[in-house]
Design an enzyme around this catalytic site. Structure first.
Site, PDB file in Angstrom:
ATOM      1  N   SER A 296       0.733  -0.697  -0.395  1.00 41.51           N
ATOM      2  CA  SER A 296      -0.098   0.153  -0.081  1.00 41.51           C
ATOM      3  C   SER A 296       1.007   1.436   0.318  1.00 41.51           C
ATOM      4  CB  SER A 296      -0.688  -0.049   1.397  1.00 41.51           C
ATOM      5  OG  SER A 296      -2.512   1.196   1.203  1.00 41.51           O
TER       6      SER A 296
ATOM      7  N   ASP B 107      -9.362  -3.486  -6.075  1.00 40.14           N
ATOM      8  CA  ASP B 107      -8.658  -2.614  -5.252  1.00 40.14           C
ATOM      9  C   ASP B 107      -8.809  -1.293  -5.900  1.00 40.14           C
ATOM     10  OD1 ASP B 107      -6.520  -0.899  -3.989  1.00 40.14           O
ATOM     11  OD2 ASP B 107      -5.520  -1.999  -3.734  1.00 40.14           O
TER      12      ASP B 107
ATOM     13  N   HIS C 189      -8.509  -4.652  -1.532  1.00 37.49           N
ATOM     14  CA  HIS C 189      -7.183  -3.826  -0.706  1.00 37.49           C
ATOM     15  C   HIS C 189      -7.380  -4.640   0.690  1.00 37.49           C
ATOM     16  CE1 HIS C 189      -4.420  -1.101  -0.657  1.00 37.49           C
ATOM     17  NE2 HIS C 189      -4.253  -1.156   0.978  1.00 37.49           N
TER      18      HIS C 189
END
Length: 369
Positions: free
Chosen positions: A194, A304, A334
């Site tokens: 991320s 995501d 995600h």
């Protein structure tokens, strides 16, 4: 007149069958920035309730003085001072003086590769408790390698470029002390998920541009690379966007998973106030030249909102002549592996991500499927 399905139902139809139960059990998202200190405290309370298994791994913490490029930020202005804390994880029984004893820091028989691991958390939270970084511990065992976690400064108190400058400072520190740390300077990688993936890509750009330490690899897992992600859907949400495909996809996602609007909120708190276009070291997707970067692994997830930006960055790396491996996890959102760690989907994702790092840092290891 037909009845439109609920958002949760529409999202569930796209979730991988193995992940449906975990998805349905997800709590609804709340805005962590409403009270960032409370969000961080809650995260640390959760970590403390489930301490990591450190079997076979030891660690030591170091404080690095910030000077020059590692300057602190105050409202977007650079000021020198303070220290950066890093934690060095290594397999037990592997000492940091082996390379010094031989006088050869590149001897693979006496040193280990290193991975600078930058945590995720929207640039604002996600820091592990001391000695408790689960990703670092697992990588330390599985690769094996020396793993360096970096406690970079967090937004919104410290906006860009504080975090990325801290991460680059850590890279310089590790490369400059490879011998005493028992690290092979020719096998140093950056890795993160991320926001940590975005920081990894940015540090790779900085190392190239500044003539800094040469990286062997960059591992970008569900990376946050582009400040434009979610901008269109956020704008559409304020207007009539019923015919817009991107906005429709955004509405189809349940409020319990990360959406483009959530990504935009993170960027709004990370970038200096008043920023109209992010710099490349903040959002690597903004970089105009990607040649000369280290080999990369880019992993994305179907649901995501950062998926397309990740795939586009991977393609641009390929077009620039950079060796790239790409993996897409079908039907996953995600951070899904945090909620469904025992599923086959999560285990395969982790095995692939770890295997790519192992193959890059231990070329003699078996090929990764």
């Amino acid at each position: 007149m037909s009845v439109q399905p609920e958002k949760t139902d529409r999202t569930a139809m796209r979730v991988h069958p193995e992940l449906v139960a975990a998805f349905e059990a997800l709590p609804r998202n709340s805005d962590p920035y409403e009270d960032i200190e409370a969000s961080r405290a809650g995260f640390h309370e959760m970590l403390a309730a489930f301490p990591a298994d450190r079997t076979g791994v030891c660690s030591e913490r170091f404080d690095i003085p910030r000077t020059g490029g590692g300057a602190a930020t105050d409202g977007g202005r650079l000021t020198e001072g303070g220290t950066l804390t890093v934690e060095v994880y290594r397999p037990e029984g592997v000492v940091g003086t082996a390379a010094e004893d031989t006088g050869n820091t590149s001897s693979a028989g006496n040193v280990l590769p290193a991975v600078l691991h930058f945590h995720g958390g929207g640039f604002a939270l996600g820091r592990a408790l001391p000695g408790q970084d689960r990703v670092a511990i697992e990588l330390c065992r599985e690769l094996p390698a020396v793993i360096i976690t970096v406690e970079y400064r967090l937004a919104p108190e410290h906006r860009y470029p504080a975090a990325v400058e801290d991460c680059y400072l850590a890279l310089e520190w590790v490369a400059g002390r490879a011998g005493e740390l028992g690290i092979d300077p020719a096998r140093i990688a950056v890795a993160g998920k991320s926001a940590g993936g975005g920081l990894s890509a940015a540090v790779a750009l900085m190392a190239r541009d500044r003539g800094g330490p040469e990286l062997a690899y960059q591992s970008l897992c569900v990376p946050d690379l582009d400040d434009r992600v979610g901008a269109d859907t956020a704008a559409d949400a304020a207007t009539d966007a019923t015919a817009d495909t991107a906005a429709d996809t955004e509405r189809a996602l349940d409020a319990r998973v990360l959406t483009g609007r959530g990504v935009q909120s993170s960027w709004q708190h990370y970038l200096p106030e008043g920023t109209t276009q992010a710099e490349a070291y903040a959002a690597p997707a903004r970089a105009t030249e990607l040649s000369g970067l280290p080999p990369a692994h880019v992993l994305v997830c179907d649901l995501d909102p950062m998926r397309e930006a990740g795939l586009a960055y991977a393609r641009r790396l390929m077009d620039a002549g950079v060796p790239v491996t790409v993996r897409n996890v079908p039907g996953a959102w995600h951070g899904f592996e945090l909620y469904a760690p025992d599923t086959r989907v999560a285990k395969e994702m982790t095995a692939h991500w770890t295997g790519q790092l192992r193959a890059a840092l231990h070329p003699e290891s078996p090929a990764v499927v």
